[in-house]
Design an enzyme around this catalytic site. Structure first.
Site, short mmCIF file in Angstrom:
data_model
loop_
_atom_site.label_atom_id
_atom_site.label_comp_id
_atom_site.label_asym_id
_atom_site.label_seq_id
_atom_site.Cartn_x
_atom_site.Cartn_y
_atom_site.Cartn_z
N TYR A 225 -39.48 -27.99 -22.55
CA TYR A 225 -38.65 -27.08 -23.31
C TYR A 225 -37.96 -27.56 -24.46
CZ TYR A 225 -35.19 -23.38 -24.48
OH TYR A 225 -34.26 -22.53 -25.10
N GLU B 100 -37.11 -21.04 -29.98
CA GLU B 100 -37.45 -21.41 -28.63
C GLU B 100 -38.86 -21.92 -28.46
OE1 GLU B 100 -35.43 -19.91 -24.60
OE2 GLU B 100 -37.48 -18.85 -25.04
#
Ligand code: ADP
Ligand code: MG
Length: 391
Positions: free
Chosen positions: A109, A197
């Site tokens: 991530y 993101e």
């Protein structure tokens, strides 16, 4: 403003942040054409909506033949996709992104958000990619590595090393990762982004890094500097009531309570919502009618608030500073003639000419208009009225 994955990846590409190759499609035929253009033998068909969690909702499908590309595109286009971010009503899918299948060795991530307390962009990385990062943050916060980047210094090697060490990357992958993170920071700053993101950021079998997913949100106030990004706006993804409010200069955000709010000034609007919560109710919306409230804006405000079937009462809380209260009182009376207001309206007007305003409302003697003398009194009356009671 938010944009779609395929649009974010177009920007990534321009800034040298690696993404898989892909093309957008509006029909199953186009999807198959795109797969042919991409070549290879594995493709991914991805629903394009402004929400994450598409994979779990059935909006991301792997295809191993052109027939499967067609089948998946047919199924996804037009479907109502429900994810944890769309709400129970879901979103209708109007386009799919056809992307080359990536050989995934590991899912990480990587994100950038604005840390308002530190007044700096914050880059976050985690080994727990592909999962909901909110869950990781709640259960195992130590698995999220964060570095704040002072914009006057910019992204430096040591920022990248903190993240790379935290992720436990082997030495030979550090350089590639740091270059990736540095390009992401540049992209964030140069586009006035509010958040980026990448979930998952994928380490491929060949030990390179690729952004497999891409979400971007922008600072609306800076869109004037970025006509290319402003042009990426997809109004079909926006709430129709919020959009209509914007066209009339009202700032409206729908919430899920039952007390409608009409307030002038964002700060007072926030305070009004807090007070409604404090006295045991829940606001149905945020609505700032701005400094120049008049009969037309008040009428439009009523109309927009009443589009929400959950609204059981409306609390009008206006401070007469630039606008005079007597004008607002007359505006409210006129507005109730323009719009059929079928719920109790609790009115608190304070400031310039508040006395005259109270007199005007009293004389009008309209049964569903209830006056209040201060914020808490108004909030209590509005919450009681929403419950069908009288405070
Ligand atoms: P969402 O977060 O909305 O569910 P993602 O783009 O993250 O959508 O896709 C969900 C999952 O699908 C990813 O975690 C990944 O496992 C897989 N996936 C997505 N794109 C590709 C691709 N191009 N190649 C291989 N797998 C993919
Ligand atoms: Mg994702």
């Amino acid at each position: 403003m938010n944009i779609h994955e395929y649009q974010a990846k177009e920007i990534f590409n321009r800034f040298g942040v690696p993404v898989p190759k892909g093309y957008i499609a509006f029909s199953a035929d186009e999807a198959v054409e795109n797969a042919k253009k991409l070549g290879g033998s594995i493709w991914v068909v991805k629903a394009q909506i402004h929400a994450g969690g598409r994979g779990l909702g059935g909006g991301v499908k792997l295809a191993r033949s052109l027939d499967e590309v067609r089948k998946h595109a047919d199924a996804i286009l037009g479907m109502t996709l429900v994810t944890h971010q769309t709400g129970p009503e879901g979103k209708v899918v109007g386009k799919v992104y056809i992307e080359e299948g990536v050989d995934i060795a590991d899912e990480l991530y990587l994100g950038v958000v604005l840390d308002r307390a530190k007044e700096m962009p914050l880059m976050m990385a985690s080994t727990e990619g592909g999962m909901e990062i909110e869950k990781v943050a709640a259960t195992t916060p130590e698995k999220i590595i964060k570095v704040a980047i002072d914009p006057s210094i910019g992204f430096q090697g040591y920022h990248g090393r903190v993240l790379a060490f935290g992720l436990g990357l082997p030495k030979e992958q550090m350089g590639v990762f740091i270059k990736f993170a540095s390009a992401l920071y540049t992209l964030y700053m140069q586009n006035d982004a509010e958040m980026i993101e990448i979930n998952p950021l994928v380490k491929t079998g060949a030990s390179t890094f690729v952004a497999l997913d891409a979400k971007m949100g922008f600072d609306d106030s800076a869109l004037g500097r970025h006509p290319d990004i402003a042009a990426m706006r997809d109004i079909t993804e926006e709430d129709p009531a919020e959009r209509e409010a914007g066209e009339f200069g009202l700032s409206y955000v729908k919430l899920d309570g039952n007390v409608g709010c009409m307030v002038n000034g964002a700060g007072l609007a926030m305070g009004t919502m807090d007070t409604i919560n404090y006295v045991g109710g829940t606001p149905a919306n945020f609505l700032d009618v701005g400094g120049g409230a008049n009969a037309q804006t008040v009428a439009k405000g009523f109309e927009i608030i009443l589009k929400d079937p959950n609204v059981k009462s409306i609390f009008v809380n206006i401070f007469g500073g630039i606008v005079r209260c007597d004008r607002i009182a007359n505006g409210i009376l006129e507005a109730t003639k323009l719009v059929n207001v079928n719920v109790p309206v609790i009115v608190r007007l304070d400031g310039t000419n508040a006395q005259e305003a109270a007199q005007i409302l009293k004389q009008a003697n309209i049964s569903n208009i209830i006056t209040a003398y201060d914020l808490e009194d108004g909030a209590k009356k509005a919450v009681a009225a929403a419950k069908g009671e009288r405070a």
